[in-house]
Design an enzyme around this catalytic site. Structure first.
Site, PDB file in Angstrom:
ATOM      1  N   ASP A 191       0.864  -1.169   0.000  1.00 45.62           N
ATOM      2  CA  ASP A 191       0.000   0.000   0.000  1.00 45.62           C
ATOM      3  C   ASP A 191       0.903   1.221   0.000  1.00 45.62           C
ATOM      4  O   ASP A 191       2.055   1.158   0.452  1.00 45.62           O
ATOM      5  CB  ASP A 191      -0.907   0.021   1.239  1.00 45.62           C
ATOM      6  CG  ASP A 191      -2.155   0.873   1.018  1.00 45.62           C
ATOM      7  OD1 ASP A 191      -3.207   0.304   0.682  1.00 45.62           O
ATOM      8  OD2 ASP A 191      -2.068   2.107   1.167  1.00 45.62           O
ATOM      9  N   ASP A 237       4.902   3.263  -3.917  1.00 45.97           N
ATOM     10  CA  ASP A 237       4.055   3.956  -4.883  1.00 45.97           C
ATOM     11  C   ASP A 237       4.238   3.252  -6.217  1.00 45.97           C
ATOM     12  O   ASP A 237       5.282   3.374  -6.858  1.00 45.97           O
ATOM     13  CB  ASP A 237       4.458   5.427  -4.979  1.00 45.97           C
ATOM     14  CG  ASP A 237       3.572   6.221  -5.942  1.00 45.97           C
ATOM     15  OD1 ASP A 237       2.792   5.601  -6.692  1.00 45.97           O
ATOM     16  OD2 ASP A 237       3.661   7.463  -5.939  1.00 45.97           O
ATOM     17  N   ASN A 255      -4.498  -4.733  -7.435  1.00 46.20           N
ATOM     18  CA  ASN A 255      -5.708  -4.146  -6.861  1.00 46.20           C
ATOM     19  C   ASN A 255      -5.639  -2.634  -6.668  1.00 46.20           C
ATOM     20  O   ASN A 255      -6.675  -1.975  -6.656  1.00 46.20           O
ATOM     21  CB  ASN A 255      -6.004  -4.813  -5.516  1.00 46.20           C
ATOM     22  CG  ASN A 255      -7.110  -4.112  -4.756  1.00 46.20           C
ATOM     23  OD1 ASN A 255      -8.279  -4.207  -5.107  1.00 46.20           O
ATOM     24  ND2 ASN A 255      -6.729  -3.369  -3.715  1.00 46.20           N
ATOM     25  N   TYR A 278     -11.830   7.261 -15.036  1.00 45.15           N
ATOM     26  CA  TYR A 278     -11.670   6.027 -14.266  1.00 45.15           C
ATOM     27  C   TYR A 278     -12.060   4.825 -15.127  1.00 45.15           C
ATOM     28  O   TYR A 278     -11.329   3.828 -15.192  1.00 45.15           O
ATOM     29  CB  TYR A 278     -12.539   6.077 -13.011  1.00 45.15           C
ATOM     30  CG  TYR A 278     -12.475   4.822 -12.167  1.00 45.15           C
ATOM     31  CD1 TYR A 278     -11.415   4.618 -11.291  1.00 45.15           C
ATOM     32  CD2 TYR A 278     -13.476   3.860 -12.243  1.00 45.15           C
ATOM     33  CE1 TYR A 278     -11.347   3.468 -10.518  1.00 45.15           C
ATOM     34  CE2 TYR A 278     -13.418   2.710 -11.471  1.00 45.15           C
ATOM     35  CZ  TYR A 278     -12.357   2.519 -10.611  1.00 45.15           C
ATOM     36  OH  TYR A 278     -12.300   1.380  -9.851  1.00 45.15           O
ATOM     37  N   LYS A 323      -9.832   1.515 -16.493  1.00 42.58           N
ATOM     38  CA  LYS A 323     -10.215   0.129 -16.221  1.00 42.58           C
ATOM     39  C   LYS A 323     -10.430  -0.645 -17.518  1.00 42.58           C
ATOM     40  O   LYS A 323     -10.176  -1.860 -17.583  1.00 42.58           O
ATOM     41  CB  LYS A 323     -11.463   0.091 -15.346  1.00 42.58           C
ATOM     42  CG  LYS A 323     -11.199   0.567 -13.925  1.00 42.58           C
ATOM     43  CD  LYS A 323     -10.102  -0.243 -13.255  1.00 42.58           C
ATOM     44  CE  LYS A 323      -9.864   0.133 -11.812  1.00 42.58           C
ATOM     45  NZ  LYS A 323      -8.840  -0.726 -11.164  1.00 42.58           N
ATOM     46  N   ALA A 350     -18.464  -3.735  -4.210  1.00 42.41           N
ATOM     47  CA  ALA A 350     -18.556  -3.678  -2.749  1.00 42.41           C
ATOM     48  C   ALA A 350     -18.768  -2.239  -2.324  1.00 42.41           C
ATOM     49  O   ALA A 350     -18.500  -1.292  -3.075  1.00 42.41           O
ATOM     50  CB  ALA A 350     -17.283  -4.235  -2.102  1.00 42.41           C
ATOM     51  N   THR A 396     -17.279   0.389  -0.660  1.00 45.25           N
ATOM     52  CA  THR A 396     -15.969   0.824  -0.204  1.00 45.25           C
ATOM     53  C   THR A 396     -15.899   2.352  -0.240  1.00 45.25           C
ATOM     54  O   THR A 396     -16.896   3.032  -0.472  1.00 45.25           O
ATOM     55  CB  THR A 396     -14.886   0.241  -1.118  1.00 45.25           C
ATOM     56  OG1 THR A 396     -15.105   0.736  -2.456  1.00 45.25           O
ATOM     57  CG2 THR A 396     -14.941  -1.281  -1.128  1.00 45.25           C
TER      58      THR A 396
END
Length: 295
Positions: free
Chosen positions: A43, A69, A96, A160, A164, A192, A194
């Protein structure tokens, strides 16, 4: 219908999971570790990465944290190398990590546009390239990328969604590139509630309420499955898990029948659209396409 998986489906494997400090990534990391794999928890937030890794270790699993990063080529390389140095190989990569920002086209600012592309597309590609190089050398491995339903077109999320869609294309192409090496590449399209869902709700108000009650953990079994030998025959696919619904994503394709002409003019093209294509124009936005399995 479901087939019970062996409890330690990923025993002896080593897996890197990016963006695993919280949310979906943390859920994937916990499930992958519970299935027997050693996990490198990445992360950009060091504290979040350590928290996820510590929780796995406290539950009896194997994990190390590695803040990085992924938009930095060298940091992405060192992340993959950490897995090899720590656990002897890299058997799986879950791409992810992502960045989410909303804007209508006329309001788009350059900074979030660039960051979205850098994290979602460049970062995914960088980690994938470094991982696949090592997987080719060792003769095995699995990559699981993360796409989104947004790639089909959704208001205020064009950038975005475009990143993807790019990740989906990476998946299709890498799967073909790696086929001769016995390395599989697939993508998941999770759903989900999130931080991303919260951002969408804040942007659109009541009209943006979505994914209520869908916990990140609901998506984790699909990741474990795609990393495991249970999916040995599956590559080059986008798979979506939406609560109780499991579905395959379609690939971009040209529609048959095609129309041919030796010398296309503006008028000839207009005639084809007016008499044929008008009935076959494709709807934009998130949708489903029915397919039939022929005997």
């Amino acid at each position: 219908m479901s087939t019970p998986a062996t409890p330690l489906t990923l025993a002896g494997r080593a897996v890197v999971i990016t963006g695993a400090g919280r949310g979906l990534g943390a859920a994937y990391a916990a499930a992958v570790a519970a299935a027997g794999a050693a996990v490198v928890v990445n992360d950009i937030d060091d504290a979040e990465a350590r928290r996820t890794a510590d929780a796995i270790v406290a539950d009896g699993g194997r994990a190390v944290s590695h803040p990085a990063d992924i938009t930095d080529w060298e940091q992405a390389d060192r992340l993959i190398d950490r897995c090899v140095q720590e656990f002897g190989a890299i058997d799986g990569l879950v791409n992810n990590a992502g960045y989410f920002a909303l804007s209508l086209p006329q309001d788009q600012q350059p900074e979030p546009l660039r960051r979205t592309i850098d994290v979602n597309l460049f970062g995914t590609a960088a980690c994938g390239v470094h991982a696949l190089r090592r997987m080719v050398e060792q003769g095995r491995g699995v990559v699981v990328n993360v796409t989104s339903g947004e790639q089909m077109g959704k208001t205020a999320s064009a950038i975005y969604g475009a990143t993807k869609a790019g990740v989906a294309t990476l998946t299709y192409s890498w799967a073909e590139d790696m086929r001769e090496h016995g390395i599989r590449v697939n993508a998941i399209s999770p759903n989900a509630h999130t931080r991303m869902a919260t951002i969408y709700e804040q942007f659109r108000g009541a009209a943006g309420s979505q994914n209520i009650g869908l916990a990140p953990e609901l998506n984790a079994p699909l990741v474990v499955y795609l990393l495991s030998d249970l999916s040995a025959a599956v590559t080059g696919q986008v798979v979506r898990l939406n609560g109780s619904e499991l579905m395959l994503g379609t690939h971009p394709a040209n529609l048959d029948p095609v129309r041919s002409c030796d010398d296309w003019t503006v008028e000839a093209i207009a005639e084809v659209f007016d008499t044929d294509f008008v009935q076959r124009l494709q709807p934009a936005g998130v949708r489903r396409v029915r397919t039939e399995v022929l005997d």
